[in-house]
Motif scaffolding. Sequence first.
Motif, PDB file in Angstrom:
ATOM      1  N   HIS A   1      36.635  42.823  41.589  1.00  0.00           N
ATOM      2  CA  HIS A   1      36.332  43.567  40.373  1.00  0.00           C
ATOM      3  C   HIS A   1      37.453  44.574  40.164  1.00  0.00           C
ATOM      4  N   TYR A   2      37.902  44.723  38.932  1.00  0.00           N
ATOM      5  CA  TYR A   2      38.960  45.692  38.652  1.00  0.00           C
ATOM      6  C   TYR A   2      38.543  46.605  37.517  1.00  0.00           C
ATOM      7  N   THR A   3      39.124  47.792  37.526  1.00  0.00           N
ATOM      8  CA  THR A   3      38.953  48.747  36.435  1.00  0.00           C
ATOM      9  C   THR A   3      40.320  49.352  36.157  1.00  0.00           C
ATOM     10  N   TYR A   4      40.795  49.211  34.930  1.00  0.00           N
ATOM     11  CA  TYR A   4      42.066  49.813  34.539  1.00  0.00           C
ATOM     12  C   TYR A   4      41.851  51.255  34.112  1.00  0.00           C
ATOM     13  N   ALA A   5      42.923  52.023  34.069  1.00  0.00           N
ATOM     14  CA  ALA A   5      42.858  53.424  33.642  1.00  0.00           C
ATOM     15  C   ALA A   5      42.278  53.539  32.231  1.00  0.00           C
ATOM     16  N   SER A   6      42.462  52.505  31.415  1.00  0.00           N
ATOM     17  CA  SER A   6      41.950  52.503  30.049  1.00  0.00           C
ATOM     18  C   SER A   6      40.427  52.369  29.992  1.00  0.00           C
ATOM     19  N   GLY A   7      39.832  52.015  31.147  1.00  0.00           N
ATOM     20  CA  GLY A   7      38.390  51.794  31.179  1.00  0.00           C
ATOM     21  C   GLY A   7      38.010  50.323  31.144  1.00  0.00           C
ATOM     22  N   ARG A   8      38.949  49.481  30.754  1.00  0.00           N
ATOM     23  CA  ARG A   8      38.669  48.041  30.742  1.00  0.00           C
ATOM     24  C   ARG A   8      38.420  47.585  32.174  1.00  0.00           C
ATOM     25  N   GLU A   9      37.399  46.769  32.342  1.00  0.00           N
ATOM     26  CA  GLU A   9      37.112  46.253  33.666  1.00  0.00           C
ATOM     27  C   GLU A   9      36.656  44.814  33.578  1.00  0.00           C
ATOM     28  N   GLY A  10      36.682  44.151  34.703  1.00  0.00           N
ATOM     29  CA  GLY A  10      36.264  42.766  34.736  1.00  0.00           C
ATOM     30  C   GLY A  10      36.388  42.198  36.141  1.00  0.00           C
ATOM     31  N   ASP A  11      36.249  40.889  36.219  1.00  0.00           N
ATOM     32  CA  ASP A  11      36.359  40.188  37.486  1.00  0.00           C
ATOM     33  C   ASP A  11      37.470  39.166  37.379  1.00  0.00           C
ATOM     34  N   TRP A  12      38.164  38.955  38.490  1.00  0.00           N
ATOM     35  CA  TRP A  12      39.281  38.018  38.522  1.00  0.00           C
ATOM     36  C   TRP A  12      39.378  37.469  39.936  1.00  0.00           C
ATOM     37  N   MET A  13      40.046  36.381  40.096  1.00  0.00           N
ATOM     38  CA  MET A  13      40.247  35.813  41.423  1.00  0.00           C
ATOM     39  C   MET A  13      41.155  36.722  42.241  1.00  0.00           C
ATOM     40  N   ARG A  14      41.030  36.642  43.551  1.00  0.00           N
ATOM     41  CA  ARG A  14      41.936  37.415  44.411  1.00  0.00           C
ATOM     42  C   ARG A  14      43.321  36.770  44.388  1.00  0.00           C
ATOM     43  N   VAL A  15      43.373  35.458  44.575  1.00  0.00           N
ATOM     44  CA  VAL A  15      44.611  34.688  44.439  1.00  0.00           C
ATOM     45  C   VAL A  15      44.255  33.352  43.814  1.00  0.00           C
ATOM     46  N   GLY A  16      45.230  32.708  43.196  1.00  0.00           N
ATOM     47  CA  GLY A  16      44.968  31.402  42.598  1.00  0.00           C
ATOM     48  C   GLY A  16      46.238  30.771  42.074  1.00  0.00           C
ATOM     49  N   TYR A  17      46.067  29.597  41.478  1.00  0.00           N
ATOM     50  CA  TYR A  17      47.220  28.889  40.945  1.00  0.00           C
ATOM     51  C   TYR A  17      46.782  27.896  39.872  1.00  0.00           C
ATOM     52  N   SER A  18      47.761  27.473  39.098  1.00  0.00           N
ATOM     53  CA  SER A  18      47.557  26.419  38.124  1.00  0.00           C
ATOM     54  C   SER A  18      48.748  25.472  38.183  1.00  0.00           C
ATOM     55  N   PRO A  19      48.478  24.188  38.394  1.00  0.00           N
ATOM     56  CA  PRO A  19      49.570  23.212  38.431  1.00  0.00           C
ATOM     57  C   PRO A  19      49.937  22.772  37.014  1.00  0.00           C
ATOM     58  N   ARG A  20      50.740  23.562  36.357  1.00  0.00           N
ATOM     59  CA  ARG A  20      51.165  23.262  34.991  1.00  0.00           C
ATOM     60  C   ARG A  20      52.186  22.127  35.004  1.00  0.00           C
ATOM     61  N   LYS A  21      52.405  21.530  33.873  1.00  0.00           N
ATOM     62  CA  LYS A  21      53.285  20.361  33.795  1.00  0.00           C
ATOM     63  C   LYS A  21      54.694  20.635  34.307  1.00  0.00           C
ATOM     64  N   THR A  22      55.270  21.779  33.953  1.00  0.00           N
ATOM     65  CA  THR A  22      56.664  22.043  34.314  1.00  0.00           C
ATOM     66  C   THR A  22      56.835  22.923  35.544  1.00  0.00           C
ATOM     67  N   GLN A  23      55.764  23.621  35.975  1.00  0.00           N
ATOM     68  CA  GLN A  23      55.881  24.506  37.127  1.00  0.00           C
ATOM     69  C   GLN A  23      54.501  24.886  37.627  1.00  0.00           C
ATOM     70  N   LEU A  24      54.457  25.442  38.806  1.00  0.00           N
ATOM     71  CA  LEU A  24      53.227  25.985  39.367  1.00  0.00           C
ATOM     72  C   LEU A  24      53.165  27.458  39.004  1.00  0.00           C
ATOM     73  N   SER A  25      52.039  27.883  38.487  1.00  0.00           N
ATOM     74  CA  SER A  25      51.817  29.296  38.193  1.00  0.00           C
ATOM     75  C   SER A  25      50.902  29.845  39.275  1.00  0.00           C
ATOM     76  N   LEU A  26      51.369  30.846  40.021  1.00  0.00           N
ATOM     77  CA  LEU A  26      50.592  31.437  41.102  1.00  0.00           C
ATOM     78  C   LEU A  26      50.160  32.837  40.692  1.00  0.00           C
ATOM     79  N   TYR A  27      48.859  33.087  40.814  1.00  0.00           N
ATOM     80  CA  TYR A  27      48.266  34.336  40.336  1.00  0.00           C
ATOM     81  C   TYR A  27      47.941  35.281  41.485  1.00  0.00           C
ATOM     82  N   GLY A  28      48.149  36.570  41.255  1.00  0.00           N
ATOM     83  CA  GLY A  28      47.753  37.607  42.192  1.00  0.00           C
ATOM     84  C   GLY A  28      48.723  37.851  43.326  1.00  0.00           C
ATOM     85  N   LEU A  29      49.871  37.190  43.318  1.00  0.00           N
ATOM     86  CA  LEU A  29      50.772  37.274  44.460  1.00  0.00           C
ATOM     87  C   LEU A  29      51.824  38.365  44.360  1.00  0.00           C
TER      88      LEU A  29
END
Length: 137
Positions: free
Chosen positions: A58-86
């Motif tokens: 769970h995250y909360t930004y200074a702006s007050g926006r909050e939500g849930d997101w993965m700790r780490v992850g990836y997406s095997p896109r056609k041209t490259q791998l996108s790695l999240y949270g790293l």
Amino acid sequence: MADNATQPTDQDVEEFLASVEPARRREDGFRLLALMAEVTGEAPTMWGPSIVGFGQRHYTYASGREGDWMRVGYSPRKTQLSLYGLKDHPLADDVLERLGPHSTGAGCVYIKQLDAVNEGVLRELIDLAYRSADDAS
């Protein structure tokens, strides 16, 4: 406040990965699945239609926006791998210098060829990011 557009789903991760094209990207997707599951100790979850995530925070930004997101992850896109949270940890830049060929964007690390990067360094980066995900909130 708007919810994140990308939410966890019940979609089967292996079915998704089996449908990924081209074949090389599909193979990379399965390799990352095994690698991230081993490093995190988490079962994978689909986030939206094309992101494989591990863990949740769970995250909360200074702006007050909050939500849930993965700790780490990836997406095997056609041209490259996108790695999240790293790249959110203060030490990530030092580790990324040793990774091998990659690029970065606002929230992602991009890899065109998984075989071209140092797998040990990638493991280190995943572990660092996963363990410190709550600190990045």
